[in-house]
Scaffold this motif. Structure first.
Motif, PDB file in Angstrom:
ATOM      1  N   ASP A   1       0.872  -1.173   0.000  1.00 12.21           N
ATOM      2  CA  ASP A   1       0.000   0.000   0.000  1.00 12.21           C
ATOM      3  C   ASP A   1       0.909   1.222   0.000  1.00 12.21           C
ATOM      4  OD1 ASP A   1      -1.677   2.139   0.538  1.00 12.21           O
ATOM      5  OD2 ASP A   1      -2.786   1.119   2.122  1.00 12.21           O
ATOM      6  N   LEU A   2       0.799   2.053  -1.015  1.00 16.63           N
ATOM      7  CA  LEU A   2       1.683   3.218  -1.118  1.00 16.63           C
ATOM      8  C   LEU A   2       1.546   4.165   0.061  1.00 16.63           C
ATOM      9  CD1 LEU A   2       1.453   4.220  -4.898  1.00 16.63           C
ATOM     10  CD2 LEU A   2       3.292   2.985  -3.727  1.00 16.63           C
ATOM     11  N   THR A   3       0.383   4.142   0.735  1.00 19.21           N
ATOM     12  CA  THR A   3       0.193   5.027   1.888  1.00 19.21           C
ATOM     13  C   THR A   3       0.467   4.281   3.194  1.00 19.21           C
ATOM     14  OG1 THR A   3      -2.174   4.516   1.908  1.00 19.21           O
ATOM     15  CG2 THR A   3      -1.474   6.448   0.667  1.00 19.21           C
TER      16      THR A   3
ATOM     17  N   VAL B   1      -3.393   1.634  -3.361  1.00 20.08           N
ATOM     18  CA  VAL B   1      -3.482   2.847  -2.564  1.00 20.08           C
ATOM     19  C   VAL B   1      -4.899   2.947  -2.027  1.00 20.08           C
ATOM     20  CG1 VAL B   1      -4.171   4.343  -4.500  1.00 20.08           C
ATOM     21  CG2 VAL B   1      -2.920   5.314  -2.556  1.00 20.08           C
TER      22      VAL B   1
ATOM     23  N   ASP C   1      -8.197   8.505   0.050  1.00 22.46           N
ATOM     24  CA  ASP C   1      -7.643   9.613   0.822  1.00 22.46           C
ATOM     25  C   ASP C   1      -8.784  10.353   1.515  1.00 22.46           C
ATOM     26  OD1 ASP C   1      -6.341  11.759   1.898  1.00 22.46           O
ATOM     27  OD2 ASP C   1      -5.572  12.551   0.007  1.00 22.46           O
TER      28      ASP C   1
ATOM     29  N   TRP D   1      -5.522  14.256  -2.135  1.00 19.32           N
ATOM     30  CA  TRP D   1      -4.994  13.468  -3.244  1.00 19.32           C
ATOM     31  C   TRP D   1      -3.630  13.984  -3.705  1.00 19.32           C
ATOM     32  CZ3 TRP D   1      -7.828   9.275  -3.467  1.00 19.32           C
ATOM     33  CH2 TRP D   1      -9.188   9.339  -3.149  1.00 19.32           C
ATOM     34  N   ASP D   2      -2.694  13.987  -2.762  1.00 22.25           N
ATOM     35  CA  ASP D   2      -1.350  14.501  -3.019  1.00 22.25           C
ATOM     36  C   ASP D   2      -0.653  13.625  -4.072  1.00 22.25           C
ATOM     37  OD1 ASP D   2       1.181  15.519  -2.991  1.00 22.25           O
ATOM     38  OD2 ASP D   2       1.501  15.264  -0.836  1.00 22.25           O
TER      39      ASP D   2
ATOM     40  N   VAL E   1       2.282  11.037  -3.654  1.00 19.94           N
ATOM     41  CA  VAL E   1       2.131   9.616  -3.299  1.00 19.94           C
ATOM     42  C   VAL E   1       2.600   8.734  -4.447  1.00 19.94           C
ATOM     43  CG1 VAL E   1       0.415   7.813  -2.858  1.00 19.94           C
ATOM     44  CG2 VAL E   1       0.277   9.993  -1.639  1.00 19.94           C
TER      45      VAL E   1
ATOM     46  N   THR F   1       5.016   9.039  -6.373  1.00 24.67           N
ATOM     47  CA  THR F   1       6.470   8.869  -6.493  1.00 24.67           C
ATOM     48  C   THR F   1       6.898   7.524  -5.916  1.00 24.67           C
ATOM     49  OG1 THR F   1       6.869   9.985  -4.378  1.00 24.67           O
ATOM     50  CG2 THR F   1       6.844  11.359  -6.371  1.00 24.67           C
ATOM     51  N   GLY F   2       6.054   6.953  -5.049  1.00 25.34           N
ATOM     52  CA  GLY F   2       6.354   5.646  -4.481  1.00 25.34           C
ATOM     53  C   GLY F   2       6.267   4.516  -5.494  1.00 25.34           C
TER      54      GLY F   2
ATOM     55  N   GLU G   1      -9.729   6.796  -7.170  1.00 22.79           N
ATOM     56  CA  GLU G   1      -8.354   7.047  -6.750  1.00 22.79           C
ATOM     57  C   GLU G   1      -7.479   7.432  -7.935  1.00 22.79           C
ATOM     58  OE1 GLU G   1      -8.850   3.582  -3.311  1.00 22.79           O
ATOM     59  OE2 GLU G   1      -7.848   3.160  -5.223  1.00 22.79           O
TER      60      GLU G   1
ATOM     61  N   TYR H   1      -5.742  11.168  -8.156  1.00 24.10           N
ATOM     62  CA  TYR H   1      -4.293  11.342  -8.053  1.00 24.10           C
ATOM     63  C   TYR H   1      -3.677  11.889  -9.349  1.00 24.10           C
ATOM     64  CZ  TYR H   1      -3.753   9.177  -3.456  1.00 24.10           C
ATOM     65  OH  TYR H   1      -3.796   8.920  -2.110  1.00 24.10           O
TER      66      TYR H   1
END
Length: 382
Positions: free
Chosen positions: A168-170, A190, A193, A198-199, A202, A204-205, A218, A222
């Motif tokens: 999970d990226l978060t 993911v 949010d 919805w930054d 995220v 970049t992961g 989602e 994003y």
């Protein structure tokens, strides 16, 4: 519990009446492979599900439900779906030392054959719990839990090796570097949010990940796009395999490594509980990727698997096994032979099932039950 699938292949050399599990990756296994096909990490919840509700209760109102089930939830949904599809599955999680925790650990390890060697049981810690209310094909949930006393991945080197991992990226991504060192294929997901910011940071992961499988809300949020297909093309620039699910409207995917792009409509079914459907979909896509199946076949198996799951209640224990999939395919072919045009249309797109369903009897999988069994009941379910 599903009925056993019995197919007459008595003259086949591989026919085996005692076989109950099916390994769709058996022909691809080689000496020296990692011990696991997939591993994941996260929080498990003890889920109590009420079904058959006409709506959510009003303040001060008591509603009686038509059914009730209990099962491991949270990350257990994904792990169970993967194991029931025949993948050798590992889970890194933390259990409470209460009755709920003991039952979930026994269910996941003993019943579902999930490797919990890297999981821990924390002393004087109670299990996170969720009450899910299923109504009109949707759900409402109330949860309670506390942060684990210690991080789960204190030593990433002790986690068993696997061909693939789902993250999970978060969530906890501290083991991404170790996964890359092991050449593990990483599937990323993911969550919703709740801040609705919805930054985009995220995403970049996703560097170093093989696949990303968000839902349409989602994905569009994003990527700041206005349609699932547009979001898909944006995400395809970030990962080799991008998949966007859009519920009853189907799913979209691009596999840059094979040059394929595909859309798969959802199968129309009577949904009673959508809990865990996304996890079943993701597990099916992962299996198809490890098996090297064409992109469209991966999406169609995922659509089928999730459609079977939402017709049962209970999240993890609603996930289909190969007996469910075989039964569905046999029934589709039977209805086609009887002149059902809808079944004939479905069979036209699912002909690949003949090559992947087991050719022997498959034992049924356990469904969510009204309460969890005590140790004294174990002998009744061997």
């Amino acid at each position: 519990m599903e009925g056993d699938t019995v197919i007459d292949h008595s003259h086949d050399e591989e026919f085996c009446l005692d076989c109950w599990r099916w390994d769709p990756l058996a022909s691809l296994r080689r000496d020296g492979d990692p011990p696991l096909d997939v591993i994941t990490t996260g929080v498990v919840f003890f889920d109590i599900i009420f079904t058959g509700l006409p709506r959510l209760p009003r303040p001060g109102e008591e509603l009686w439900s038509g059914g009730m089930g209990s099962c491991p939830g949270g990350i257990a949904n994904l792990a169970t779906a993967s194991a029931r599809l025949g993948m050798r599955t590992g889970l890194v999680t933390g259990f409470g030392d209460d009755a709920y925790g003991a039952w979930m650990r026994g269910t996941l390890s003993g019943q579902e054959h999930i490797d919990l060697s890297a999981s821990r049981t924390f002393t004087d810690f109670h299990s996170a719990t969720t009450v899910s209310l299923a109504f009109e094909g949707d759900r409402g949930m109330v949860s309670h839990g506390h942060p684990l006393p210690e991080p789960l991945l204190t030593d990433v080197h002790s986690v068993p090796h696997s061909k693939a991992a789902v993250i999970d990226l978060t969530g906890d991504v501290s083991w991404l570097e170790e996964l890359a060192r092991r050449d593990t294929m990483v599937f990323a997901d993911v969550g919703f949010d709740e801040t609705e910011r919805w930054d985009a940071a995220v995403l970049t992961g996703l560097e170093g990940c093989h696949a990303f499988t968000p839902n349409a809300v989602e994905a569009m949020s994003y990527t700041r796009t206005s349609s699932p297909r547009e979001a898909l093309h944006s995400l395809a620039d970030l990962v080799p395999l991008a998949i966007v699910t859009d519920g009853a409207r189907g799913s979209y995917a691009i596999d840059q490594s094979s040059g394929e792009e595909a859309y798969c409509p959802a199968l129309a079914v009577n949904s009673i509980d959508p809990t865990g459907a996304g996890d079943v979909f993701a597990a099916s896509c992962l299996l198809g990727t490890l098996a090297g199946w064409p992109l469209e076949h991966r999406l169609r198996l995922a659509s089928l698997s999730s459609s079977l799951a939402v017709q049962e209640f209970g999240g993890s224990l609603a996930a289909p096994g190969w007996g469910d999939l075989s039964d569905w395919w046999r029934d589709t072919k039977r209805r086609t032979s009887e002149g059902d045009p809808a079944a004939a249309e479905v069979q036209k797109h699912y002909g690949f099932m003949d090559d992947i369903v087991p050719r022997h009897a498959v034992q049924g999988v356990r469904r969510a039950q009204g309460t969890f069994a005590m140790a004294s009941d174990a002998g009744d379910h061997d």
